[in-house]
Design an enzyme around this catalytic site. Structure first.
Site, mmCIF file in Angstrom:
data_model
loop_
_atom_site.group_PDB
_atom_site.id
_atom_site.type_symbol
_atom_site.label_atom_id
_atom_site.label_comp_id
_atom_site.label_asym_id
_atom_site.label_seq_id
_atom_site.Cartn_x
_atom_site.Cartn_y
_atom_site.Cartn_z
ATOM 1 N N LYS A 161 17.340 83.620 59.472
ATOM 2 C CA LYS A 161 17.251 82.635 60.564
ATOM 3 C C LYS A 161 16.576 81.363 60.050
ATOM 4 O O LYS A 161 16.755 81.013 58.889
ATOM 5 C CB LYS A 161 16.550 83.251 61.777
ATOM 6 C CG LYS A 161 17.150 84.616 62.134
ATOM 7 C CD LYS A 161 16.745 85.141 63.459
ATOM 8 C CE LYS A 161 17.423 86.500 63.677
ATOM 9 N NZ LYS A 161 17.183 87.055 64.986
ATOM 10 N N GLY A 193 15.060 90.723 68.160
ATOM 11 C CA GLY A 193 13.754 90.077 68.121
ATOM 12 C C GLY A 193 12.826 90.513 69.246
ATOM 13 O O GLY A 193 11.791 89.899 69.490
HETATM 14 P P1 PGA Z 1 15.871 91.299 64.552
HETATM 15 O O1 PGA Z 1 17.138 90.330 64.425
HETATM 16 O O2 PGA Z 1 16.004 92.326 63.474
HETATM 17 O O3 PGA Z 1 14.668 90.396 64.351
HETATM 18 O O4 PGA Z 1 15.909 91.890 65.911
HETATM 19 C C1 PGA Z 1 18.406 90.816 64.123
HETATM 20 C C2 PGA Z 1 19.396 89.690 64.097
HETATM 21 O O5 PGA Z 1 19.273 88.765 64.913
HETATM 22 O O6 PGA Z 1 20.331 89.654 63.262
#
Ligand code: PGA
Length: 253
Positions: free
Chosen positions: A11, A174
């Site tokens: 991200k 998230g």
């Molecule tokens: P996360 O994100 O593992 O932080 O939940 C996964 C993603 O958005 O690909």
């Protein structure tokens, strides 16, 4: 046998020095361990060339987090499939829920991007998944079916075999809340069945379907042990080599 994959979606995290440090740590880890899955990362696009320079022997797959639906021209801020190919990137995430939420991405635009990516020999990682309201309303199976059909069903059998799907329930991204292994397996099997009905079992059996949404070192093994789950797309836990490597080892255990 379809590919097993653990992919890290960074991200919008890490400055250049931090990105380089994490890439070097991952490369060291990869060299020292015989991982039972492929390891991919999707860093911010600014660092894709850095990743390609470091991973000289393609030890780790290099993916962008998005790419344009256009070929070239006046599209400020965008990067094209051709640009990705020209630096030898392996592919791109397409349709991540954060792109859908903040950048008006939808299944139709995903369909165009997936075609463009395949046209350049890139691997599209098509992300889909239902929201919390859709899950609570019992619509999750229908939502994922529509997403899958709209984004993928214009492809030929040869093309769809090259797509990787990442099922990521929006309510689990998230949030620290993970789909249970059974909940995830149900949707993965559902997606595979939808594909099998159109393209046949053999094609459906070749497509890797990753689970994403709060995968952590302590739940990876159980999630990856499900028959239709071929790995994970990892957000938060991909930002530290200690966590990411333990998730990769979810396949060794
Ligand atoms: P996360 O994100 O593992 O932080 O939940 C996964 C993603 O958005 O690909």
């Amino acid at each position: 046998m379809r590919k097993k994959i653990v992919a890290g979606n960074w991200k919008m995290n890490k400055n250049a020095a931090e990105a380089e440090e994490l890439m070097i740590q991952l490369l060291e880890y990869k060299k020292q361990h015989n991982t039972l899955c492929e390891v991919w990362i999707a860093p911010p696009s600014l660092y894709l060339m850095m990743a390609k320079d470091l991973f000289k022997n393609n030890e780790i797959g290099v993916f962008s987090q998005d790419m344009s639906a256009q070929d070239s021209g006046a599209y400020t801020g965008e990067i094209s499939a051709d640009m990705l190919k020209s630096i030898d990137a392996d592919g791109s995430l397409i349709g991540h829920s954060e792109r859908r939420q903040y950048h008006q991405e939808n299944d139709k635009s995903c369909a165009v991007k997936i075609k463009k990516a395949l046209g350049k020999g890139l691997t599209p990682v098509y992300c889909n998944g239902e929201t919390l309201d859709q899950r609570k309303g019992g619509q999750h199976l229908d939502v994922v079916k529509t997403q899958t059909e709209t984004a993928l069903f214009d492809l030929s059998a040869e093309e769809i075999k090259k797509v990787v799907i990442a099922y990521e329930p929006v309510w689990a991204i998230g949030t620290g809340e993970t789909a249970s292994p059974e909940q995830a397996q149900e949707i993965h099997a559902h997606i595979r069945k939808i594909i099998a009905e159109k393209y046949g079992e053999e094609v459906a059996d070749e497509i890797s379907i990753l689970y994403g949404g709060s995968v952590k070192p302590d739940n990876a093994k159980e999630i990856f042990s499900q028959p239709d789950i071929d790995g994970g797309l990892i957000g938060g836990a991909a930002l530290k080599v200690e966590d990411f490597s333990k998730i990769i080892e979810g396949f060794n255990a």
